[in-house]
Write an enzyme that holds these catalytic residues in place. Structure first.
Site, PDB file in Angstrom:
ATOM      1  N   ARG A 339       0.858  -1.189   0.000  1.00 56.58           N
ATOM      2  CA  ARG A 339       0.000   0.000   0.000  1.00 56.58           C
ATOM      3  C   ARG A 339       0.886   1.229   0.000  1.00 56.58           C
ATOM      4  NH1 ARG A 339      -2.118  -0.868   6.191  1.00 56.58           N
ATOM      5  NH2 ARG A 339      -0.064  -0.864   7.101  1.00 56.58           N
ATOM      6  N   CYS A 839      -8.314  37.986   5.058  1.00 56.27           N
ATOM      7  CA  CYS A 839      -7.142  38.120   5.918  1.00 56.27           C
ATOM      8  C   CYS A 839      -7.376  37.528   7.304  1.00 56.27           C
ATOM      9  CB  CYS A 839      -6.702  39.574   6.026  1.00 56.27           C
ATOM     10  SG  CYS A 839      -7.935  40.614   6.799  1.00 56.27           S
TER      11      CYS A 839
HETATM   12  C1  PEP Z   1     -10.565  39.268  11.230  1.00 56.68           C
HETATM   13  O1  PEP Z   1     -11.481  39.631  11.945  1.00 56.68           O
HETATM   14  O2  PEP Z   1     -10.633  38.265  10.508  1.00 56.68           O
HETATM   15  C2  PEP Z   1      -9.299  40.007  11.202  1.00 56.68           C
HETATM   16  C3  PEP Z   1      -8.357  39.697  10.344  1.00 56.68           C
HETATM   17  O3  PEP Z   1      -9.140  40.981  12.128  1.00 56.68           O
HETATM   18  P1  PEP Z   1      -8.779  40.714  13.664  1.00 56.68           P
HETATM   19  O4  PEP Z   1      -8.478  39.268  13.819  1.00 56.68           O
HETATM   20  O5  PEP Z   1      -7.637  41.588  13.960  1.00 56.68           O
HETATM   21  O6  PEP Z   1     -10.046  41.136  14.324  1.00 56.68           O
END
Ligand code: PEP
Ligand code: MG
Length: 891
Positions: A339, A839
């Site tokens: 495997r 982000c």
């Molecule tokens: C979020 O809220 O995803 C962000 C990037 O900001 P923080 O984590 O600083 O609130």
């Protein structure tokens, strides 16, 4: 013959590797090996469909019994043996085999076909009483336990007793006569426990063993393994009935396991171990020390040559590293299993790159072979797998890595001790931005509260520091400088270790292994960049973060959290002055002091990211985070009042307390923060914007190319953004005028509230870009407080399957993801040039990165150490998309 049963023998198999779903991994690979001409003990596989039928109806499907009998005949023909017969008896094993391996979770019975008559035949044939009765007693023992449910200890007790009577230590020292007696004793035990005789009819044995293996799909162990590994219940297990071969028939016999390449380093050499004159379980049991496979060449040169030949063939055929098992019976080599081999991240990368060079796979396949999350192993220090650990408790594995140090309970103390050359682990109930200097110097961070997007977790990941968060089992007393766990008390300076990959908190020091990045890693990352279309940026708050991020392949900064620049002894007093100011004038004075420092911060980051976009977020957290803790101050004021020594100090502290009371909020995460601060205290954002643009102007004068983007957090409607955007533009123009330069910049916003996503059409008219803050967007969409949920109820929700994943870790595509899609569509419809990314912490999580690719975002942004993970996941997302398109075209 089709139906439910599939025969296999060398060069004659009815199944193949493709029929994995029907035959299970083991059965499918046995058939594949047989078809490749590899010698395997003949047998047959009963399909998963039969298992599912049996599970649902508690009986065999029509004809299954006949099919089993027919196939048993074929096995008899292939081996020249007869099942249950005195003359040349055929012995078989019955093993489970699900679609993916579930090691040790389901049942196995060996040596079926032995009864009083066939045992006699076997004694003559093998000329070995001990061998025969060892096999026979093992059969009754396994059958009694697995099929009849007699507790294993009852058999073990009889073995122990026999050894005591014979005054021997190990099973191996029992003689043939001893084992013959044990066989009888086991038969008696079976009768006493179950009121039935051990079946002498071999087909009856086989049928009962098959039933037991079918039923083991639903034993407790298998159910919990499926739960943990997300294996669906409706897969069922196949059952493999296969001729027994014996590695314990003398010095021309043996058994072993191996890998076609080293699974730890990826080096191309046969790796494994074997034992002469032994059974498979002797290798596992550790009674005898197995020999490295490299010595087989000397001991059995012909067998070794054959093994090398077969395993090379298997690797070429499967185009992947094989994990194999073999047995040598009286000078004949049989392969028992092959495997795909599990490997470390380091090995996975080396093997994938080497296989591209060897022409076995192409670059695309190499990229698809690596699990992006595995890269974490390479980028962080880890606990030496050989180390002995005393685990005190487990929390959330909030930031990967490993750390050892003396515990310390405040950020200031951490700094003091580190300056003296000590290594510390910062232990807090939870952290806040004011702990940042302590976090920066600590080896690792341990908190009792908070989840994967808690302050501690987010900051630690950004710093590439190991963090275990939400470890509720530890009771931290910051005042007394101690924490308690599991009956232990740890005082300042006592050593603990953290494993950020698993969340374990360990007593004392442990040895750790440093990360190392190979040339193959760099090569693989280069290939990822050639394929991926999704941008990958970094969440970076300092020039150092930015430099590291760029080294790891960041294509810009997607989020610079400016609040982290407000701490430190030089700045915090001005920040506090600014907050405590009674009027605009005083506030401006404090801000004027901060501005040059902010400007330098921005210059540093923009310079590191020369030529690449840098998104700078204006102040987001509520102001009370920059002031002393309310409870601590209350205690201090009460003390000072009682002491009555320093009236002036009492008045100062009282007025500070009043201000804190005024700023205190019940739910600060939904309170006076984000752009609401910018609207109510415009001077703060003005100062920050001015600092950014002055930094830009100075860098342009130095002929450095910069791409600043100013981001306004937490907007809920377009009016907020319109007001703040206008301000930013006014300041940009002022600076351009003052400094006599022209520069480009963007003004955009974070989308962190469901309303903002839904009203994105209007908001986009005021924005050059959107960045989804998925930490806050998850919190506000679910209504789950990000600091409380993970430690409190999410584990139970996961356990009870109310949630399939922790939404703070893996983006909730169905809910939060839908909002992102809606927001992006509406935003782009209103503003076709709108640049869109995310982000939040999800920007470095592979399945979330792939989602972002699929819905057409421009980039993801994540902490520096997760950039390689995001790059690889982005490349895989593109390859998966291409494959899907190809499939649709082919149809
Ligand atoms: C979020 O809220 O995803 C962000 C990037 O900001 P923080 O984590 O600083 O609130
Ligand atoms: Mg946020």
């Amino acid at each position: 013959m089709g139906g439910y049963v599939y025969f296999f023998a060398q060069n004659r198999a009815e199944g193949s590797a493709e029929k994995k779903n029907l035959l299970g991994g083991k059965g499918a690979n046995l058939a594949e090996m047989a078809n490749l001409g590899v010698r395997i003990p003949p047998g047959f596989t009963i399909s998963t469909e039969a298992c599912l039928y049996y599970t649902a109806k508690h009986k065999y499907p029509d004809n299954l019994e006949e099919q089993i009998k027919e196939n048993l005949k074929k096995v008899e023909q292939a081996t020249g043996r007869k099942f249950g017969s005195r003359q040349r008896p055929l012995l078989v094993s019955v093993r489970s085999g699900a679609r993916i391996s579930m090691p040790g979770m389901m049942d196995t019975v060996l040596n079926l076909g032995l009864n009083d008559a066939s045992a006699e035949g076997l004694i003559q044939e093998a000329n070995n009483l001990r061998f025969t009765y060892d096999a026979y007693r093992r059969l009754i023992q396994m059958f009694g336990n697995v099929v009849l449910g007699i507790p294993a200890e009852k058999f073990e007790k009889l073995i122990e007793k026999k050894k005591e009577v014979r005054c021997v230590q190990d099973d191996i020292e029992l003689t043939g006569e001893d084992l013959k007696e044990l066989t009888d004793e086991f038969k008696e035990l079976t009768e006493k426990e179950k009121g039935i005789e051990f079946p002498q009819d071999s087909f009856e044995q086989l049928r009962m063993a098959i039933d037991a293996v079918f039923a083991s799909w639903n034993n407790k162990r298998a159910i919990s393994y499926r739960k943990i590994n997300k294996i669906p219940e409706h897969w069922g297990t196949a059952v493999n009935v296969q001729t027994m071969v014996f590695g314990n028939m003398g010095d021309d016999s043996g058994t072993g396991v191996g890998f076609t390449r080293d699974p730890a380093t990826g080096e191309k050499e046969l790796y494994g171990e074997y034992l002469i004159n032994a059974q498979g379980e002797d290798v596992v049991a550790g009674i005898r020390t197995p020999l490295p496979l490299s010595t087989l060449k000397k001991k059995m040169p012909a067998i070794n040559a054959e093994l090398v030949d077969i395993t090379e063939k298997l690797e070429r055929h499967y185009r992947d590293v094989q994990d194999f098992e073999f047995t040598i019976e009286k000078g004949t080599l049989f392969m028992l299993q092959t495997r795909s081999g599990k490997r470390t991240a380091q090995a996975a990368i080396k093997i994938a790159c080497d296989m591209v060079k060897e022409g076995l796979i192409d670059k695309k396949e190499a990229l698809m072979r690596i699990e992006p999350g595995q890269l974490d192993q390479l980028l962080h220090r880890r606990i030496d797998p050989q180390a002995k650990l005393e685990v005190l408790a487990s929390g959330l594995p909030a930031s990967p890595g490993a750390a050892t140090g003396g515990v310390v309970f405040t950020a200031d103390r951490a700094v003091e001790l580190v300056e003296k050359g000590e290594k510390v682990i910062l232990v807090r109930k939870e952290t806040s931005p004011e702990d940042i200097h302590g976090m920066a110097v600590a080896e690792g961070i341990l908190t009792a509260r908070g989840g994967r997007t808690s302050h501690a977790a987010v900051v630690a990941r950004g710093m590439g520091k190991c963090c275990v968060a939400g470890c509720e089992a530890i009771k931290v007393n910051e005042k007394e400088k101690e924490f308690r766990v599991n009956g232990f008390t740890f005082k300042e300076g006592d050593f603990i270790s953290l494993d950020g990959n698993t969340g374990r908190v360990i007593k004392g020091k442990v040895s750790t292994l440093e990360p190392e990045l190979s040339a193959e890693f760099t090569e693989l990352m280069k290939w990822a960049n050639e394929i991926k279309t999704l941008g990958v940026r970094a969440n970076a708050d300092t020039p150092g973060d930015a430099r590291l991020a760029r080294e790891l392949g960041a294509e810009g900064v997607g989020l610079c959290r400016t609040e982290h620049m407000f701490f430190g002894e030089k700045r915090l007093p001005y920040v506090q002055q600014m907050i405590l100011a009674e009027n605009k004038e005083d506030r401006k004075k404090a801000l004027e002091k901060l501005e040059p420092m902010q400007k330098d911060d921005f210059k540093g980051i923009l310079k590191e990211m020369e030529g690449l976009p840098v998104i700078i977020r204006l102040l987001d957290p509520p102001l009370h985070e920059f002031l002393p803790n309310y409870e601590d101050l209350l205690v201090e004021v009460s003390k000072l009042r009682m002491e009555k020594t320093d009236e002036k100090r009492v008045r100062e502290k009282e007025s500070l307390l009043e201000k804190i009371v005024a700023l205190r909020e019940v739910n600060p995460m939904l309170g006076h923060r984000g752009c609401r601060l910018g609207i109510t205290f415009p001077e703060v954002y003005d100062m920050q914007a001015r600092a950014v643009f002055e930094a830009v102007a100075e860098l342009i004068a130095e002929k450095i190319s910069v791409k600043p983007e100013i981001m306004i957090p937490l907007v809920v409607n377009e009016k907020e953004l319109a007001i703040l955007r206008k301000e930013v533009i006014r300041i940009a123009e002022e600076v351009m005028e003052e400094k006599k330069v022209k520069f480009e910049y963007k003004v955009g916003t974070m989308i962190e509230l469901p309303r903002a996503a839904l009203c994105a059409g209007k908001i986009a008219q005021q924005a050059d870009f959107f960045s989804y803050g998925t930490n806050d967007l998850t919190q506000t969409t679910f209504g789950f407080s990000r600091d409380d949920a993970e430690g409190k109820f999410i584990p139970i929700y996961l356990e009870d399957k109310i949630l399939t994943d922790n939404p703070f870790e893996i983006l909730d595509q169905e809910g939060v993801g839908e909002l992102i899609e809606i927001g992006t569509q509406r935003g782009r419809k209103a503003n076709k040039d709108l640049e869109v990314g995310i982000c939040g912490e999800h920007g470095g999580e592979p399945s979330s990165v792939k989602f972002c690719h699929r819905i057409g975002l421009d980039y993801v942004s994540c902490s520096p150490y997760r950039i390689p993970i995001a790059r690889l996941a982005a490349a895989q997302a593109k390859l998966e998309e291409d494959m899907l398109k190809e499939e649709v075209r082919a149809k």
